[in-house]
Motif scaffolding. Structure first.
Motif, PDB file in Angstrom:
ATOM      1  N   UNK A  49       0.727  -1.326   0.047  1.00 29.78           N
ATOM      2  CA  UNK A  49       0.003   0.083  -0.091  1.00 29.78           C
ATOM      3  C   UNK A  49       0.873   1.330  -0.137  1.00 29.78           C
ATOM      4  N   UNK A  50       1.922   1.045   0.779  1.00 26.95           N
ATOM      5  CA  UNK A  50       2.697   2.322   0.770  1.00 26.95           C
ATOM      6  C   UNK A  50       3.299   2.717  -0.478  1.00 26.95           C
ATOM      7  N   UNK A  51       3.910   1.730  -1.152  1.00 28.04           N
ATOM      8  CA  UNK A  51       4.612   1.936  -2.415  1.00 28.04           C
ATOM      9  C   UNK A  51       3.539   2.500  -3.606  1.00 28.04           C
ATOM     10  N   UNK A  52       2.472   1.531  -3.535  1.00 26.08           N
ATOM     11  CA  UNK A  52       1.399   2.184  -4.522  1.00 26.08           C
ATOM     12  C   UNK A  52       1.295   3.817  -4.071  1.00 26.08           C
ATOM     13  N   UNK A 111       2.591  -7.008 -12.866  1.00 25.22           N
ATOM     14  CA  UNK A 111       2.620  -5.863 -13.306  1.00 25.22           C
ATOM     15  C   UNK A 111       1.732  -4.867 -12.968  1.00 25.22           C
ATOM     16  N   UNK A 112       0.997  -5.184 -11.960  1.00 25.51           N
ATOM     17  CA  UNK A 112      -0.216  -4.124 -11.573  1.00 25.51           C
ATOM     18  C   UNK A 112       0.343  -2.837 -11.090  1.00 25.51           C
ATOM     19  N   UNK A 113       1.394  -2.823 -10.323  1.00 21.53           N
ATOM     20  CA  UNK A 113       1.938  -1.271  -9.987  1.00 21.53           C
ATOM     21  C   UNK A 113       2.289  -0.566 -11.109  1.00 21.53           C
ATOM     22  N   UNK A 114       2.955  -1.523 -12.064  1.00 23.33           N
ATOM     23  CA  UNK A 114       3.609  -0.877 -13.228  1.00 23.33           C
ATOM     24  C   UNK A 114       2.833  -0.036 -14.119  1.00 23.33           C
ATOM     25  N   UNK A 128      11.380   9.439  -2.593  1.00 26.01           N
ATOM     26  CA  UNK A 128       9.885   9.844  -2.380  1.00 26.01           C
ATOM     27  C   UNK A 128       9.843   8.769  -1.150  1.00 26.01           C
ATOM     28  N   UNK A 129       8.965   9.397  -0.227  1.00 30.06           N
ATOM     29  CA  UNK A 129       8.339   8.524   0.961  1.00 30.06           C
ATOM     30  C   UNK A 129       6.804   8.508   0.686  1.00 30.06           C
ATOM     31  N   UNK A 130       6.221   7.512   1.528  1.00 27.39           N
ATOM     32  CA  UNK A 130       4.679   7.632   1.666  1.00 27.39           C
ATOM     33  C   UNK A 130       4.571   8.393   2.871  1.00 27.39           C
ATOM     34  N   UNK A 131       3.301   8.535   2.991  1.00 27.96           N
ATOM     35  CA  UNK A 131       2.928   9.548   4.180  1.00 27.96           C
ATOM     36  C   UNK A 131       3.442   9.165   5.727  1.00 27.96           C
ATOM     37  N   UNK A 132       3.429   7.832   5.845  1.00 28.82           N
ATOM     38  CA  UNK A 132       3.895   7.364   7.217  1.00 28.82           C
ATOM     39  C   UNK A 132       5.269   7.227   7.062  1.00 28.82           C
ATOM     40  N   UNK A 133       6.095   7.412   5.934  1.00 28.47           N
ATOM     41  CA  UNK A 133       7.508   7.441   5.951  1.00 28.47           C
ATOM     42  C   UNK A 133       8.194   5.984   6.154  1.00 28.47           C
ATOM     43  N   UNK A 134       7.095   4.979   5.777  1.00 24.97           N
ATOM     44  CA  UNK A 134       7.324   3.523   6.032  1.00 24.97           C
ATOM     45  C   UNK A 134       8.325   2.996   4.871  1.00 24.97           C
ATOM     46  N   UNK A 135       8.358   3.792   3.590  1.00 22.79           N
ATOM     47  CA  UNK A 135       8.886   3.049   2.369  1.00 22.79           C
ATOM     48  C   UNK A 135       9.281   4.016   1.583  1.00 22.79           C
ATOM     49  N   UNK A 136      10.292   3.653   0.674  1.00 19.39           N
ATOM     50  CA  UNK A 136      10.695   4.628  -0.189  1.00 19.39           C
ATOM     51  C   UNK A 136      11.041   4.296  -1.585  1.00 19.39           C
TER      52      UNK A 136
END
Length: 323
Positions: free
Chosen positions: A61-64, A91-94, A308-316
């Motif tokens: 979810x974070x990467x999306x 390849x969904x996110x792609x 780039x980060x998600x809102x929570x700063x969990x993923x980059x």
């Protein structure tokens, strides 16, 4: 609409040979280990898809979220004519990147690479149907050895998403980044997804969910060995273990034998002895800090340009250019 291609460079026979070699090596070393690549038969892939929807597992979810915000920026920065996706799966996110690059007007070719021929065929057919203007060339190969696929096309953007880079040991990561860099020309791009260091308790929960899906996913590797190698693992007598290695900053998944076991692997003519409580490491999942990502990319010949980060700063998501 041009017909999509599917190039098979990693056959079922190659997979069987690699499985035998990996398992023989892993089960005769101390401590014992198995490669996480063998999780992903049909049942394992379905279990992993369930994991990505669990409340504890935030990474997908974070990467999306990041991609939804940045795909158009990525298209404008890179101006990519060819998008190469490593370990593509469905390849969904792609599609977020494909849509942005199509809107930007530069994209001509899509090259997804995955070790699963059946999954890749489905993805290639779906993409070719929905993006008829693209040349679609799927390559069945292992992303750690199939980088010759990067020869296809010009002005390339290589996407390696999902945090899968964390499954490689540090020396393997260094070799992987160097291989990608050697396949690219100066000015071409790498888009990398990395999970970040955070509260260890939260990280462990992401790999040891309350509903037990990850435990079944972990044990599934033993079912693969039973089926493919004539092994007789008592699958349900292995406990799922997820722990945080603070020194290495990675999660380790292991399988713990509930009792002393003597496992026969008929196809290997191999007997594996396990003591009660002995563990088999099945996966590492390294977590990153910005400095580590930057330093490893720099060593390989890339310059980190965007982070780039998600809102929570969990993923980059990081975007690096080959220099």
């Amino acid at each position: 609409m041009s017909e999509p291609e599917l190039i098979v460079r990693f056959t079922d026979e190659d997979a069987a040979r690699e499985l035998r070699a990996d398992v023989r090596e892993g089960l005769t070393e101390q401590p014992k280990w198995l490669s996480p690549k063998w999780f992903y038969d049909a049942a394992g892939s379905e279990l992993f898809e369930r994991i990505t929807t669990l409340p504890e597992y935030y990474q997908t979810r974070a990467e999306q979220q990041i991609l939804q915000r940045t795909a158009m920026d990525i298209a404008e920065i890179t101006g990519a004519a060819t998008l190469v996706e490593l370990g593509s799966g469905s390849s969904e996110k792609t599609r977020l990147l494909l849509d942005a690059l199509r809107k930007h007007g530069t994209l001509h070719r899509f090259v997804p690479l995955d070790v699963s021929g059946s999954a890749l065929r489905a993805a290639v057919d779906a993409i070719a149907l929905d993006y008829p203007e693209l040349l679609v060339r799927g390559v069945v190969d292992d992303f750690t050895s199939g980088l010759s696929a990067l020869d296809a096309g010009t002005d390339r953007l290589v996407a390696f998403l999902g945090g899968t880079i964390g499954n490689l040991l540090p020396a393997e990561r260094a070799g992987f980044f160097a291989s990608v860099r050697s396949a690219l020309r100066p000015g071409e791009w790498l888009l990398l997804g990395t999970d970040l260091v955070k509260d260890p308790e939260r990280l462990v929960r992401a790999y040891d969910d309350a509903s037990g899906v990850t435990a079944e996913f972990n044990r599934n590797v033993l079912r693969v060995l039973n089926r493919e190698l004539g092994a007789d693992f008592a699958v349900e007598e292995f406990g799922h273990v997820a722990l945080w290695n603070a020194e290495q900053e990675w999660i380790e998944m292991r399988l713990r034998a509930a009792r002393p076991m003597r496992v026969e692997l008929a196809e290997l003519a191999l007997t594996a002895e396990l003591a009660a409580g002995e563990e088999i490491r099945t996966e590492i999942s390294a977590k990153f800090r910005r400095e580590r990502v930057r330093d490893e990319l720099t060593t390989a010949g890339f310059d980190l340009r965007h982070w780039w980060l998600d809102d929570a700063g969990d993923f980059a998501l990081s975007l690096a250019v080959a220099r």
